[in-house]
Enzyme design. Structure first.
Site, mmCIF file in Angstrom:
data_model
loop_
_atom_site.group_PDB
_atom_site.id
_atom_site.type_symbol
_atom_site.label_atom_id
_atom_site.label_comp_id
_atom_site.label_asym_id
_atom_site.label_seq_id
_atom_site.Cartn_x
_atom_site.Cartn_y
_atom_site.Cartn_z
ATOM 1 N N TYR A 136 -13.118 5.535 -14.600
ATOM 2 C CA TYR A 136 -13.182 4.226 -13.953
ATOM 3 C C TYR A 136 -13.631 3.155 -14.950
ATOM 4 O O TYR A 136 -13.042 2.076 -15.025
ATOM 5 C CB TYR A 136 -14.141 4.284 -12.766
ATOM 6 C CG TYR A 136 -14.143 3.018 -11.941
ATOM 7 C CD1 TYR A 136 -13.130 2.770 -11.025
ATOM 8 C CD2 TYR A 136 -15.160 2.082 -12.064
ATOM 9 C CE1 TYR A 136 -13.124 1.615 -10.254
ATOM 10 C CE2 TYR A 136 -15.162 0.919 -11.309
ATOM 11 C CZ TYR A 136 -14.145 0.692 -10.399
ATOM 12 O OH TYR A 136 -14.149 -0.463 -9.657
ATOM 13 N N ASN B 210 -5.486 -6.049 -7.065
ATOM 14 C CA ASN B 210 -6.666 -5.549 -6.364
ATOM 15 C C ASN B 210 -6.684 -4.037 -6.149
ATOM 16 O O ASN B 210 -7.634 -3.510 -5.588
ATOM 17 C CB ASN B 210 -6.762 -6.257 -4.992
ATOM 18 C CG ASN B 210 -8.044 -5.977 -4.256
ATOM 19 O OD1 ASN B 210 -9.118 -6.049 -4.835
ATOM 20 N ND2 ASN B 210 -7.926 -5.628 -2.984
ATOM 21 N N ASP C 77 4.040 1.935 -4.496
ATOM 22 C CA ASP C 77 3.120 2.642 -5.389
ATOM 23 C C ASP C 77 3.005 1.816 -6.661
ATOM 24 O O ASP C 77 3.980 1.664 -7.405
ATOM 25 C CB ASP C 77 3.665 4.037 -5.704
ATOM 26 C CG ASP C 77 2.750 4.835 -6.623
ATOM 27 O OD1 ASP C 77 1.714 4.291 -7.077
ATOM 28 O OD2 ASP C 77 3.071 6.006 -6.894
ATOM 29 N N VAL C 78 1.830 1.272 -6.917
ATOM 30 C CA VAL C 78 1.673 0.364 -8.059
ATOM 31 C C VAL C 78 1.820 1.070 -9.400
ATOM 32 O O VAL C 78 1.934 0.410 -10.437
ATOM 33 C CB VAL C 78 0.323 -0.381 -8.006
ATOM 34 C CG1 VAL C 78 0.227 -1.225 -6.747
ATOM 35 C CG2 VAL C 78 -0.857 0.594 -8.102
ATOM 36 N N LYS D 89 -11.370 -0.101 -16.210
ATOM 37 C CA LYS D 89 -11.787 -1.486 -16.010
ATOM 38 C C LYS D 89 -12.037 -2.203 -17.341
ATOM 39 O O LYS D 89 -11.866 -3.419 -17.437
ATOM 40 C CB LYS D 89 -13.026 -1.538 -15.121
ATOM 41 C CG LYS D 89 -12.755 -1.124 -13.671
ATOM 42 C CD LYS D 89 -11.685 -1.997 -13.025
ATOM 43 C CE LYS D 89 -11.466 -1.652 -11.570
ATOM 44 N NZ LYS D 89 -10.459 -2.516 -10.915
ATOM 45 N N ASP E 241 0.855 -1.184 0.000
ATOM 46 C CA ASP E 241 0.000 0.000 0.000
ATOM 47 C C ASP E 241 0.890 1.232 0.000
ATOM 48 O O ASP E 241 2.117 1.116 0.062
ATOM 49 C CB ASP E 241 -0.920 -0.018 1.225
ATOM 50 C CG ASP E 241 -2.186 0.792 1.006
ATOM 51 O OD1 ASP E 241 -2.185 1.678 0.136
ATOM 52 O OD2 ASP E 241 -3.181 0.543 1.695
#
Length: 259
Positions: free
Chosen positions: A170, A101, A73-74, A174, A56
């Site tokens: 968003y 996730n 940090d993704v 996705k 996280d």
């Protein structure tokens, strides 16, 4: 089913079962520290004896946090790589299950295509799509380098296939995840790595739960839009019953499970 055609099934809750020997390690990566759904996923696996690692943005985990934690940090390739390095040092092996996730939505109160600002758009795509790709790619590279097999499980969304108004960034992110899952599944299935997607509907927790809290009667309107008039709950995410429903994922790739 082995690999090259889409499979769609419906479940009200989810987890994944299918231990690969005794070497499975789970990674979760929520973008806000361990929301209810993320914690429920971790608890479901930990209860079965799996080793759990989490990343996280926070510098450290809260006191008493039960799993291995590393700040990352993704959206950063270097940060994701450092997280995997730390996890392998802790457990002595790469993960055999990666749960992708992390997720954010527009926070300025207006998610429409005209109202969304460049910064919000970039952040949403960066976390939800670029971050998903970086994490999944790193997990696959580590598995292949170790000569192992495993699973990559993306947490997508129903809006990736059925977009709605006022969630432009968003929905786009996705939809990108949905296509990424298909592409990675086709590439990696012959090499022993299964890639699948869970596409939740309205979950009364996490990002959806936050939206419900901020928008008055939206939860009830969402409930009425679902044929069974029920929202997915955290208890269902954690449920042993739903864990057993997805045992067949050990033999499936290129599948989308819609909640």
């Amino acid at each position: 089913m082995h690999g090259f055609g889409p499979v769609k099934k419906q479940f009200q809750g989810w987890t994944q079962e299918g231990r690969i020997g005794s070497h499975k390690v789970l990674l979760l990566k929520p973008a806000t520290f361990m929301n209810e759904s993320g914690r429920a996923i971790g608890e479901a696996y930990a209860a079965k004896g799996d080793q759990v690692a989490v990343c996280d943005l926070a510098d450290s985990a809260p006191d008493g946090f039960p799993w291995q934690y590393f700040p990352a940090d993704v959206q950063s390739e270097e940060s994701v790589r450092a997280w995997f390095d730390a996890m392998e040092k802790e457990f002595g092996r790469p993960p055999t299950l990666v749960v992708v996730n992390a997720g954010v939505h527009c926070t300025n109160g207006h998610g429409g295509c005209l109202e969304t600002g460049f910064a919000e758009w970039t952040r949403t795509i960066g976390v939800n799509l670029t971050g998903a790709w970086l994490t999944a790619r790193e997990g696959a590279l580590r598995l292949l380098a170790a000569g192992g097999t495993g699973d990559i499980l993306f947490i997508g969304s129903w809006v990736g296939q059925h977009p709605t108004a006022n969630l432009a960034a968003y929905c786009a992110s996705k939809a990108g995840v949905h296509s990424l899952v298909k592409s990675m599944a086709l590439e990696l299935a012959p090499r022993g790595i299964r890639v699948n997607e869970i596409a939740p509907g309205y979950v009364d927790a996490g990002l959806s739960g936050k939206i419900f809290e901020e928008n008055g009667d939206f939860a009830e309107r969402a409930r009425q839009a679902v044929p069974c008039r029920k929202l997915v709950t955290v208890a269902e995410v954690r449920s042993e019953e739903h864990t057993s429903e997805l045992q067949s994922l050990r033999r499936i790739s290129y599948a989308v499970f819609c909640l």
